[in-house]
Write a protein that holds these residues in place. Sequence first.
Motif, PDB file in Angstrom:
ATOM      1  N   ALA A  97       0.793  -1.208   0.280  1.00 53.06           N
ATOM      2  CA  ALA A  97       0.020  -0.167  -0.139  1.00 53.06           C
ATOM      3  C   ALA A  97       1.092   1.217   0.125  1.00 53.06           C
ATOM      4  N   LEU A  98       2.172   1.760   1.046  1.00 51.65           N
ATOM      5  CA  LEU A  98       2.792   2.004   0.870  1.00 51.65           C
ATOM      6  C   LEU A  98       3.612   2.703  -0.636  1.00 51.65           C
ATOM      7  N   ARG A 103       5.476   5.756  -8.668  1.00 52.20           N
ATOM      8  CA  ARG A 103       4.912   5.367  -9.862  1.00 52.20           C
ATOM      9  C   ARG A 103       6.065   4.831 -11.077  1.00 52.20           C
ATOM     10  N   PRO A 104       5.382   4.714 -12.239  1.00 51.68           N
ATOM     11  CA  PRO A 104       6.661   4.013 -13.476  1.00 51.68           C
ATOM     12  C   PRO A 104       7.639   4.618 -13.479  1.00 51.68           C
ATOM     13  N   GLY A 105       8.970   4.368 -12.878  1.00 50.79           N
ATOM     14  CA  GLY A 105      10.248   5.480 -13.916  1.00 50.79           C
ATOM     15  C   GLY A 105      10.726   6.001 -12.508  1.00 50.79           C
ATOM     16  N   ASP A 106       9.981   5.714 -11.276  1.00 49.42           N
ATOM     17  CA  ASP A 106      10.021   6.424  -9.703  1.00 49.42           C
ATOM     18  C   ASP A 106      11.368   5.285  -9.659  1.00 49.42           C
ATOM     19  N   ILE A 122      10.139  -5.239  -3.725  1.00 44.40           N
ATOM     20  CA  ILE A 122      10.186  -4.257  -4.681  1.00 44.40           C
ATOM     21  C   ILE A 122      10.873  -4.323  -5.720  1.00 44.40           C
ATOM     22  N   ASP A 123      11.522  -5.421  -5.959  1.00 42.44           N
ATOM     23  CA  ASP A 123      12.090  -5.684  -7.102  1.00 42.44           C
ATOM     24  C   ASP A 123      11.708  -6.508  -8.495  1.00 42.44           C
ATOM     25  N   SER A 124      10.293  -7.996  -8.140  1.00 42.59           N
ATOM     26  CA  SER A 124      10.113  -8.476  -8.121  1.00 42.59           C
ATOM     27  C   SER A 124       8.678  -8.104  -9.277  1.00 42.59           C
ATOM     28  N   VAL A 125       7.279  -7.460  -7.982  1.00 42.85           N
ATOM     29  CA  VAL A 125       6.090  -7.127  -8.471  1.00 42.85           C
ATOM     30  C   VAL A 125       6.720  -5.634  -8.921  1.00 42.85           C
ATOM     31  N   PHE A 126       7.248  -4.334  -8.009  1.00 42.67           N
ATOM     32  CA  PHE A 126       7.045  -3.209  -8.369  1.00 42.67           C
ATOM     33  C   PHE A 126       8.235  -3.040  -9.292  1.00 42.67           C
ATOM     34  N   GLY A 127       9.225  -3.557  -9.502  1.00 41.55           N
ATOM     35  CA  GLY A 127      10.317  -3.132 -10.880  1.00 41.55           C
ATOM     36  C   GLY A 127       9.527  -4.149 -11.762  1.00 41.55           C
ATOM     37  N   ASN A 128       8.988  -4.720 -11.830  1.00 40.58           N
ATOM     38  CA  ASN A 128       7.917  -4.824 -13.384  1.00 40.58           C
ATOM     39  C   ASN A 128       7.463  -4.395 -13.420  1.00 40.58           C
ATOM     40  N   ALA A 129       7.388  -3.524 -12.971  1.00 37.38           N
ATOM     41  CA  ALA A 129       5.651  -2.123 -12.971  1.00 37.38           C
ATOM     42  C   ALA A 129       6.329  -0.885 -13.243  1.00 37.38           C
ATOM     43  N   GLY A 130       8.191  -0.810 -14.044  1.00 37.71           N
ATOM     44  CA  GLY A 130       8.686   0.226 -14.080  1.00 37.71           C
ATOM     45  C   GLY A 130       9.289   0.925 -13.174  1.00 37.71           C
ATOM     46  N   VAL A 131       9.067   0.770 -11.529  1.00 39.53           N
ATOM     47  CA  VAL A 131       9.537   1.544  -9.922  1.00 39.53           C
ATOM     48  C   VAL A 131      11.093   0.386 -10.202  1.00 39.53           C
ATOM     49  N   PRO A 150      17.168  12.281 -10.830  1.00 38.32           N
ATOM     50  CA  PRO A 150      16.160  13.033 -10.652  1.00 38.32           C
ATOM     51  C   PRO A 150      14.503  12.638 -10.222  1.00 38.32           C
ATOM     52  N   SER A 151      14.863  11.130 -10.462  1.00 40.88           N
ATOM     53  CA  SER A 151      13.685  10.108 -10.405  1.00 40.88           C
ATOM     54  C   SER A 151      13.495   9.440  -9.045  1.00 40.88           C
ATOM     55  N   THR A 152      14.053   9.961  -8.191  1.00 39.16           N
ATOM     56  CA  THR A 152      13.932   9.078  -6.615  1.00 39.16           C
ATOM     57  C   THR A 152      13.399   9.223  -5.737  1.00 39.16           C
ATOM     58  N   ARG A 153      11.915   9.490  -5.103  1.00 34.92           N
ATOM     59  CA  ARG A 153      11.587   9.486  -4.636  1.00 34.92           C
ATOM     60  C   ARG A 153      10.923   9.576  -2.990  1.00 34.92           C
ATOM     61  N   MET A 154      11.443   7.652  -3.312  1.00 35.88           N
ATOM     62  CA  MET A 154      11.589   7.614  -1.546  1.00 35.88           C
ATOM     63  C   MET A 154      12.799   6.135  -1.436  1.00 35.88           C
ATOM     64  N   VAL A 155      12.639   6.690  -0.017  1.00 39.21           N
ATOM     65  CA  VAL A 155      14.077   6.420   0.730  1.00 39.21           C
ATOM     66  C   VAL A 155      13.277   4.511   1.063  1.00 39.21           C
TER      67      VAL A 155
END
Length: 409
Positions: A97-98, A103-106, A122-131, A150-155
Amino acid sequence: MLGGDPQVSGFEDPGAFGFETRAIRAGQPHDPYTGAVVTPISLATTFAQDAVGRPRHGYEYGRTGNPTRHAYQVCVASLEGARHGFAFASGLAACDALLRVLRPGDCLLLGDDAYGGTFRLIDSVFGNAGVEHAAVDLTAPDKLRDAWTPSTRMVWLESPTNPLLTVVDIEAVCAVTHELGGIVVVDNTFATPYLQQPLALGADAVVHSATKYLGGHSDVVGGFVATDDDRLADHLVFTQNAVGAVPSPFDCYLTLRGVKTLGVRMDRHEASAQALVEVLDAHRAVRSVLYPGRPDHPGHDIARRQMSGFGGMVSFRLYGGRAAAECVASSTRVFTLAESLGAVESLIEHPGAMTHASAAGSALEVPDDLVRLSVGLETASDLADDLGTALDAALECAPASPSELNPVS
């Protein structure tokens, strides 16, 4: 706002009370109809409305809001010092949820020592979605500047980390990240709000696997997010309802029951953990002990500053490599060989082959001679004897050369 549910009256200004009092009372007024001191389990999936669009007591549908879930959310948010709290069906559902704010590219930066399941998500689910993502040594917060794009949004950080018990200076990481325009999420599962409150150190959100110390009894799976950020809260309200990965009322009841004893349990977990550290220090088979309470731990001073205790998790590395680690993990009688952590029973595991197998071959791969302990509430001397016997077994089944062995003992 707490998951979109209406406020529950009866225990005003919970911030005026101590941690243990809030764990027992925040969000949990006595039942107005019966006087029951325990929050009822509300199993209803739908709720009556007085007119179209006018719910009688603020509840409409069980996925959107539930009285038992609301009590749980109010309580844990109070313990984290947060204005908003959200319960999810698992720790990974809370992480998901967090992460959906991206978004893709972030790009996301995470510590180079993190839970394998979080890395997989992070790697296999959101990575496949372009994060995109990158691993950073967060014990040196200025390294964030080198990794930032410039595309970094979160730590995303854990402290102490799973499974190497690395301590990260949360306040310093938040300062650098906010200067660069990002947000910080802290996984507080190991420390719990009893020992550490990341929001007070500058974090934007705190996430828990409630399956662990919050529930505390190995009988419920859950996750939790706490935040003071109104925009994040709006996102979480929408996602919690729209995606629907919410815990059942019975799961909320079980976790809320566990939270009531969190303080006393954490005190006992820590006391026994420190006793076992002494056993490990004195054994010839042990190469190194990883515990923030040790004065020689690299993060000890930071832990003393940002935590009120050092917790009940202990990891250690063995001479004899993976064979020795697997031998120890398979030779205990009181410790149970199993995944998970943070409950009343003591658990032992080999992270490289179990909880962190998904990180193999990545920057987050863990040493194969590592063993992780979740120290429970059994008699401390029984745990010490059991661990000592298992360590002796390691010397037999995976012998190391005399020059390699710990010179103590």
